[in-house]
Design a protein around this motif. Sequence first.
Motif, short mmCIF file in Angstrom:
data_model
loop_
_atom_site.label_atom_id
_atom_site.label_comp_id
_atom_site.label_asym_id
_atom_site.label_seq_id
_atom_site.Cartn_x
_atom_site.Cartn_y
_atom_site.Cartn_z
N GLY A 141 16.19 13.67 -2.85
CA GLY A 141 16.37 12.23 -2.92
C GLY A 141 17.62 11.75 -2.22
O GLY A 141 17.99 10.57 -2.33
N ILE A 142 18.29 12.64 -1.48
CA ILE A 142 19.52 12.25 -0.77
C ILE A 142 19.17 11.52 0.52
O ILE A 142 19.91 10.66 0.99
CB ILE A 142 20.38 13.51 -0.47
CG1 ILE A 142 20.83 14.13 -1.80
CG2 ILE A 142 21.57 13.17 0.39
CD1 ILE A 142 21.25 15.57 -1.66
N ALA A 143 18.00 11.84 1.09
CA ALA A 143 17.55 11.21 2.33
C ALA A 143 16.17 10.61 2.13
O ALA A 143 15.36 11.14 1.37
CB ALA A 143 17.53 12.22 3.46
N LYS A 144 15.93 9.51 2.84
CA LYS A 144 14.58 8.95 2.89
C LYS A 144 14.26 8.60 4.34
O LYS A 144 15.15 8.22 5.09
CB LYS A 144 14.45 7.73 1.99
CG LYS A 144 15.33 6.55 2.36
CD LYS A 144 15.10 5.39 1.40
CE LYS A 144 15.99 4.18 1.77
NZ LYS A 144 15.77 3.05 0.86
N LEU A 204 23.90 13.74 5.94
CA LEU A 204 23.27 13.86 4.62
C LEU A 204 24.15 14.64 3.64
O LEU A 204 24.16 14.34 2.44
CB LEU A 204 21.90 14.52 4.75
CG LEU A 204 20.89 13.73 5.59
CD1 LEU A 204 19.57 14.46 5.70
CD2 LEU A 204 20.68 12.33 5.00
N SER A 258 27.25 10.66 -3.36
CA SER A 258 26.21 10.32 -4.34
C SER A 258 25.44 9.06 -3.95
O SER A 258 25.21 8.16 -4.75
CB SER A 258 26.84 10.14 -5.73
OG SER A 258 27.46 11.33 -6.16
N TYR A 284 17.19 17.97 1.67
CA TYR A 284 17.88 16.73 1.30
C TYR A 284 16.88 15.64 0.90
O TYR A 284 17.12 14.86 -0.03
CB TYR A 284 18.74 16.23 2.46
CG TYR A 284 20.03 16.98 2.66
CD1 TYR A 284 20.97 17.07 1.65
CD2 TYR A 284 20.32 17.59 3.88
CE1 TYR A 284 22.18 17.74 1.83
CE2 TYR A 284 21.52 18.27 4.07
CZ TYR A 284 22.43 18.34 3.05
OH TYR A 284 23.62 19.01 3.24
N GLN A 333 25.47 13.20 0.16
CA GLN A 333 25.41 13.93 -1.11
C GLN A 333 26.76 13.92 -1.82
O GLN A 333 26.83 13.71 -3.04
CB GLN A 333 24.98 15.38 -0.86
CG GLN A 333 24.88 16.23 -2.11
CD GLN A 333 24.30 17.60 -1.81
OE1 GLN A 333 23.12 17.85 -1.98
NE2 GLN A 333 25.15 18.50 -1.34
N THR A 337 22.04 7.57 -1.25
CA THR A 337 20.85 7.94 -0.49
C THR A 337 20.96 7.35 0.91
O THR A 337 21.27 6.17 1.06
CB THR A 337 19.58 7.41 -1.17
OG1 THR A 337 19.46 7.99 -2.47
CG2 THR A 337 18.34 7.76 -0.36
N LYS A 338 20.70 8.17 1.91
CA LYS A 338 20.81 7.74 3.30
C LYS A 338 19.43 7.66 3.94
O LYS A 338 18.64 8.60 3.87
CB LYS A 338 21.70 8.71 4.09
CG LYS A 338 21.79 8.43 5.59
CD LYS A 338 22.44 7.09 5.87
CE LYS A 338 22.53 6.83 7.38
NZ LYS A 338 23.02 5.49 7.67
N SER A 339 19.14 6.54 4.58
CA SER A 339 17.89 6.37 5.32
C SER A 339 18.04 6.95 6.72
O SER A 339 19.01 6.65 7.42
CB SER A 339 17.53 4.89 5.40
OG SER A 339 16.35 4.70 6.13
#
Length: 331
Positions: free
Chosen positions: A323-326, A273, A280, A319, A277, A282-284
């Motif tokens: 909004g960097i991770a979902k 993560l 830039s 994170y 970042q 987003t990682k699931s």
Amino acid sequence: MSDKKQSWPDISIIVPAFNASKTIRRCLKSIFKITTAKVETIVVDDGSSDDTCILASSIYHPKNHTITIIQTRNQGVSSARNLGLQLAKGHIIAFVDSDDTILASNFASLCNQLHKSDCDVAIGGVHILFNQSVTEYRKVPDHLVNITLSGEETFSALHKEDVFTPLVFAYVWKKEYIERHQFKFKFRISEDDLWTTKAICLAKSVLFTNHIHYNYIKREKSLTACNKNSNLRMLCHYSVSLELYNFITSHNFDKETAVWISCKILHLICDTLNTAQQLSVTKSISLKLCYMVKSFIIKSENMYIRRIGFCYLLRIESYIKKGIAKLNNEE
């Protein structure tokens, strides 16, 4: 032991090499200084575009040594090591990187101790060189030297002492043990971390020694360093975390082993993560994985490990909020 087995080399040393023309001679010369064992060195030239293969072929080796040089297209260090494992005939296996060297006498003594024992693995010590000036020694504490522990006990003990070395060349291995579990290297980055975690935890017994047997040169232009903030690093580290998730859920480890592996998983997710970042994006990440490791940490009675685990979980939560991770329910 049969006559056939007696003719095998005592040690097989696997050396993956990629564009190693500046270092391969120094590496091999250090190996050829071993005088008290029969040694088979397997150099896997992983698609080099320089003179690596020519230079490796030109070095004189003593009568107790043999050298095999294999050329392949570039597929990465994991593939090169796996090919070396397929070819290895020695009953003890060691890995040496082409830009590093060994301390021949200590290396041979480490292998000899493992050979005489019933253990699957032996731990040595690593001399780490940073920029050719700053050095560090990574070895087990004195109170652990010359004892034998189970794999799980070893994994926990080394983490408690903060001396677990996830680098495969910090150990030497019985070939029979590797073959029994069909260990293979995976991925181009963090492949050592995955291998050492699995291979230490599953060992019946591990021998601790005080042999400083390896000179590890920490390079500024290594594959890991050059991919500090890259999609490759993000992909590999998250893939390793998923492999460790499958590993931990498919074995009945004791609580302490499970929570240390869980902390390793969380560390890899946090690194994934952090890379996301920097890129830039987003990682699931897997919701099941996060819940699983959290459950192991909550069950632990070791407050030190709990603090480490919850620090990682708080970072992951941060994170997610940024909004960097979902979280993904499908993995």
